[in-house]
Design a protein around this motif. Structure first.
Motif, PDB file in Angstrom:
ATOM      1  N   GLN A  38       0.820  -1.214   0.000  1.00 35.79           N
ATOM      2  CA  GLN A  38       0.000   0.000   0.000  1.00 35.79           C
ATOM      3  C   GLN A  38       0.851   1.260   0.000  1.00 35.79           C
ATOM      4  O   GLN A  38       0.571   2.204  -0.745  1.00 35.79           O
ATOM      5  N   THR A  39       1.895   1.293   0.828  1.00 39.09           N
ATOM      6  CA  THR A  39       2.719   2.505   0.896  1.00 39.09           C
ATOM      7  C   THR A  39       3.546   2.698  -0.379  1.00 39.09           C
ATOM      8  O   THR A  39       3.807   3.836  -0.773  1.00 39.09           O
ATOM      9  N   GLN A  40       3.926   1.603  -1.009  1.00 38.16           N
ATOM     10  CA  GLN A  40       4.744   1.686  -2.224  1.00 38.16           C
ATOM     11  C   GLN A  40       3.903   1.679  -3.503  1.00 38.16           C
ATOM     12  O   GLN A  40       4.424   1.920  -4.591  1.00 38.16           O
ATOM     13  N   ASN A  41       2.630   1.336  -3.370  1.00 38.94           N
ATOM     14  CA  ASN A  41       1.714   1.235  -4.509  1.00 38.94           C
ATOM     15  C   ASN A  41       2.244   0.285  -5.585  1.00 38.94           C
ATOM     16  O   ASN A  41       2.100   0.527  -6.783  1.00 38.94           O
ATOM     17  N   GLU A  46       7.460  -6.553  -7.634  1.00 40.29           N
ATOM     18  CA  GLU A  46       7.850  -5.386  -8.440  1.00 40.29           C
ATOM     19  C   GLU A  46       8.916  -4.570  -7.723  1.00 40.29           C
ATOM     20  O   GLU A  46       9.876  -4.112  -8.355  1.00 40.29           O
ATOM     21  N   ILE A  47       8.768  -4.392  -6.429  1.00 37.73           N
ATOM     22  CA  ILE A  47       9.761  -3.641  -5.653  1.00 37.73           C
ATOM     23  C   ILE A  47      11.113  -4.352  -5.734  1.00 37.73           C
ATOM     24  O   ILE A  47      12.149  -3.723  -5.994  1.00 37.73           O
ATOM     25  N   ILE A  48      11.097  -5.666  -5.527  1.00 38.63           N
ATOM     26  CA  ILE A  48      12.341  -6.450  -5.562  1.00 38.63           C
ATOM     27  C   ILE A  48      12.990  -6.357  -6.941  1.00 38.63           C
ATOM     28  O   ILE A  48      14.195  -6.116  -7.057  1.00 38.63           O
ATOM     29  N   GLU A  49      12.194  -6.535  -7.995  1.00 40.70           N
ATOM     30  CA  GLU A  49      12.744  -6.516  -9.361  1.00 40.70           C
ATOM     31  C   GLU A  49      13.227  -5.126  -9.775  1.00 40.70           C
ATOM     32  O   GLU A  49      14.267  -4.997 -10.408  1.00 40.70           O
ATOM     33  N   GLU A  50      12.456  -4.090  -9.425  1.00 41.61           N
ATOM     34  CA  GLU A  50      12.780  -2.740  -9.891  1.00 41.61           C
ATOM     35  C   GLU A  50      13.831  -2.049  -9.039  1.00 41.61           C
ATOM     36  O   GLU A  50      14.649  -1.280  -9.549  1.00 41.61           O
ATOM     37  N   ASP A  51      13.821  -2.295  -7.712  1.00 37.82           N
ATOM     38  CA  ASP A  51      14.701  -1.563  -6.809  1.00 37.82           C
ATOM     39  C   ASP A  51      15.803  -2.411  -6.196  1.00 37.82           C
ATOM     40  O   ASP A  51      16.748  -1.885  -5.633  1.00 37.82           O
ATOM     41  N   GLY A  52      15.648  -3.720  -6.258  1.00 34.51           N
ATOM     42  CA  GLY A  52      16.651  -4.616  -5.686  1.00 34.51           C
ATOM     43  C   GLY A  52      16.307  -5.041  -4.265  1.00 34.51           C
ATOM     44  O   GLY A  52      15.469  -4.429  -3.590  1.00 34.51           O
ATOM     45  N   ILE A  53      16.984  -6.088  -3.829  1.00 35.95           N
ATOM     46  CA  ILE A  53      16.717  -6.692  -2.524  1.00 35.95           C
ATOM     47  C   ILE A  53      17.054  -5.747  -1.375  1.00 35.95           C
ATOM     48  O   ILE A  53      16.293  -5.635  -0.415  1.00 35.95           O
ATOM     49  N   VAL A  55      17.074  -2.482  -1.200  1.00 36.53           N
ATOM     50  CA  VAL A  55      16.066  -1.434  -1.073  1.00 36.53           C
ATOM     51  C   VAL A  55      14.783  -2.030  -0.494  1.00 36.53           C
ATOM     52  O   VAL A  55      14.167  -1.449   0.408  1.00 36.53           O
ATOM     53  N   PHE A  56      14.382  -3.201  -0.989  1.00 37.96           N
ATOM     54  CA  PHE A  56      13.180  -3.842  -0.451  1.00 37.96           C
ATOM     55  C   PHE A  56      13.317  -4.075   1.051  1.00 37.96           C
ATOM     56  O   PHE A  56      12.392  -3.777   1.820  1.00 37.96           O
ATOM     57  N   LEU A  57      14.458  -4.618   1.470  1.00 39.72           N
ATOM     58  CA  LEU A  57      14.655  -4.895   2.904  1.00 39.72           C
ATOM     59  C   LEU A  57      14.619  -3.617   3.735  1.00 39.72           C
ATOM     60  O   LEU A  57      14.114  -3.616   4.857  1.00 39.72           O
ATOM     61  N   SER A  58      15.123  -2.523   3.178  1.00 38.76           N
ATOM     62  CA  SER A  58      15.054  -1.237   3.881  1.00 38.76           C
ATOM     63  C   SER A  58      13.614  -0.740   3.985  1.00 38.76           C
ATOM     64  O   SER A  58      13.211  -0.212   5.029  1.00 38.76           O
ATOM     65  N   ILE A  59      12.847  -0.917   2.908  1.00 42.70           N
ATOM     66  CA  ILE A  59      11.428  -0.529   2.923  1.00 42.70           C
ATOM     67  C   ILE A  59      10.682  -1.377   3.953  1.00 42.70           C
ATOM     68  O   ILE A  59       9.874  -0.859   4.730  1.00 42.70           O
ATOM     69  N   GLU A  60      10.975  -2.672   3.966  1.00 42.99           N
ATOM     70  CA  GLU A  60      10.324  -3.571   4.922  1.00 42.99           C
ATOM     71  C   GLU A  60      10.678  -3.178   6.356  1.00 42.99           C
ATOM     72  O   GLU A  60       9.803  -3.105   7.227  1.00 42.99           O
ATOM     73  N   GLU A  61      11.947  -2.895   6.586  1.00 40.05           N
ATOM     74  CA  GLU A  61      12.375  -2.508   7.933  1.00 40.05           C
ATOM     75  C   GLU A  61      11.712  -1.201   8.365  1.00 40.05           C
ATOM     76  O   GLU A  61      11.254  -1.078   9.504  1.00 40.05           O
ATOM     77  N   LYS A  62      11.619  -0.228   7.455  1.00 41.50           N
ATOM     78  CA  LYS A  62      10.958   1.039   7.787  1.00 41.50           C
ATOM     79  C   LYS A  62       9.489   0.797   8.126  1.00 41.50           C
ATOM     80  O   LYS A  62       8.957   1.372   9.086  1.00 41.50           O
ATOM     81  N   ALA A  63       8.825  -0.062   7.367  1.00 40.53           N
ATOM     82  CA  ALA A  63       7.417  -0.381   7.639  1.00 40.53           C
ATOM     83  C   ALA A  63       7.271  -0.987   9.040  1.00 40.53           C
ATOM     84  O   ALA A  63       6.341  -0.655   9.773  1.00 40.53           O
ATOM     85  N   ILE A  64       8.219  -1.825   9.419  1.00 41.90           N
ATOM     86  CA  ILE A  64       8.201  -2.451  10.749  1.00 41.90           C
ATOM     87  C   ILE A  64       8.465  -1.400  11.829  1.00 41.90           C
ATOM     88  O   ILE A  64       7.751  -1.326  12.825  1.00 41.90           O
ATOM     89  N   LEU A  65       9.489  -0.580  11.622  1.00 46.60           N
ATOM     90  CA  LEU A  65       9.848   0.431  12.618  1.00 46.60           C
ATOM     91  C   LEU A  65       8.754   1.492  12.784  1.00 46.60           C
ATOM     92  O   LEU A  65       8.598   2.055  13.862  1.00 46.60           O
ATOM     93  N   ASP A  66       7.999   1.743  11.722  1.00 46.25           N
ATOM     94  CA  ASP A  66       6.898   2.712  11.778  1.00 46.25           C
ATOM     95  C   ASP A  66       5.635   2.109  12.388  1.00 46.25           C
ATOM     96  O   ASP A  66       4.695   2.841  12.695  1.00 46.25           O
ATOM     97  N   LEU A  67       5.615   0.807  12.543  1.00 44.03           N
ATOM     98  CA  LEU A  67       4.439   0.122  13.078  1.00 44.03           C
ATOM     99  C   LEU A  67       4.273   0.454  14.559  1.00 44.03           C
ATOM    100  O   LEU A  67       5.159   0.204  15.365  1.00 44.03           O
ATOM    101  N   ASP A  68       3.146   1.032  14.878  1.00 43.17           N
ATOM    102  CA  ASP A  68       2.877   1.432  16.260  1.00 43.17           C
ATOM    103  C   ASP A  68       1.485   0.933  16.647  1.00 43.17           C
ATOM    104  O   ASP A  68       0.515   1.679  16.621  1.00 43.17           O
TER     105      ASP A  68
END
Length: 167
Positions: A38-41, A46-53, A55-68
């Motif tokens: 949802q945040t990446q639309n 697609e994220i993995i293929e277009e941005d690489g692993i 970047v995906f792991l950083s996006i995933e980690e940010k989503a986790i860290l932002d989870l409140d």
């Protein structure tokens, strides 16, 4: 109130169990893969293929860290254990349950390996991913449920019993 955090390999049933468990325990349900999409639309793959692993792991980690959230059932992506800061955040206010399945069962369940959004290095096999992650799932899990040969109702009962034991 603590969260119940589900970890395990892709195909282990985290999202399916999460929905059932949330209904059973009358708790909200959060799926971190859906939050990322949802945040990446975009789809995870697609994220993995277009941005690489990385970047995906950083996006995933940010989503986790932002989870409140509190008092929720959280289904995570299979790669969540690859980022220690994200796991630290989940464990701070969560009871982490590792849904364990043998490799052969994971292999049977995953039919869409190239489109599912699984974090795999080029040339890496699913078995290598499994072997890399299992020690991390075991490290971070507060409890492990052996899911082989069990239906979702049985697994739900096991997690509920563990949850009621720690509340």
């Amino acid at each position: 109130m603590k969260n119940i955090v589900l970890i395990g390999m892709p195909g282990a049933g985290k999202s399916t169990l999460g929905v059932i468990l949330a209904k059973t325990l009358k708790m909200p349900f959060v799926d971190t893969d859906l939050i990322i999409q949802q945040t990446q639309n975009r789809l995870l793959q697609e994220i993995i293929e277009e941005d690489g692993i990385d970047v995906f792991l950083s996006i995933e980690e940010k989503a986790i860290l932002d989870l409140d959230v509190q008092g929720s059932v959280i289904a995570t992506g299979g790669s969540v254990v690859l980022k220690p800061e994200g796991m630290k955040h989940l464990k701070e206010n969560g009871f982490v349950v590792y849904l364990q399945l043998p490799y052969m069962e994971i292999e049977k369940r995953i039919r869409n390996i190239t489109t599912r959004g699984i974090v795999m290095q080029k040339g890496q096999t699913l078995l290598q991913v499994y072997d890399e992650r299992v020690p991390l799932y075991e490290k971070y899990g507060d409890a492990m449920i052996r899911c082989m040969g069990k239906n979702m109702e049985q697994i739900t009962k096991e997690v509920k019993k563990l949850w009621e034991g720690i509340k």
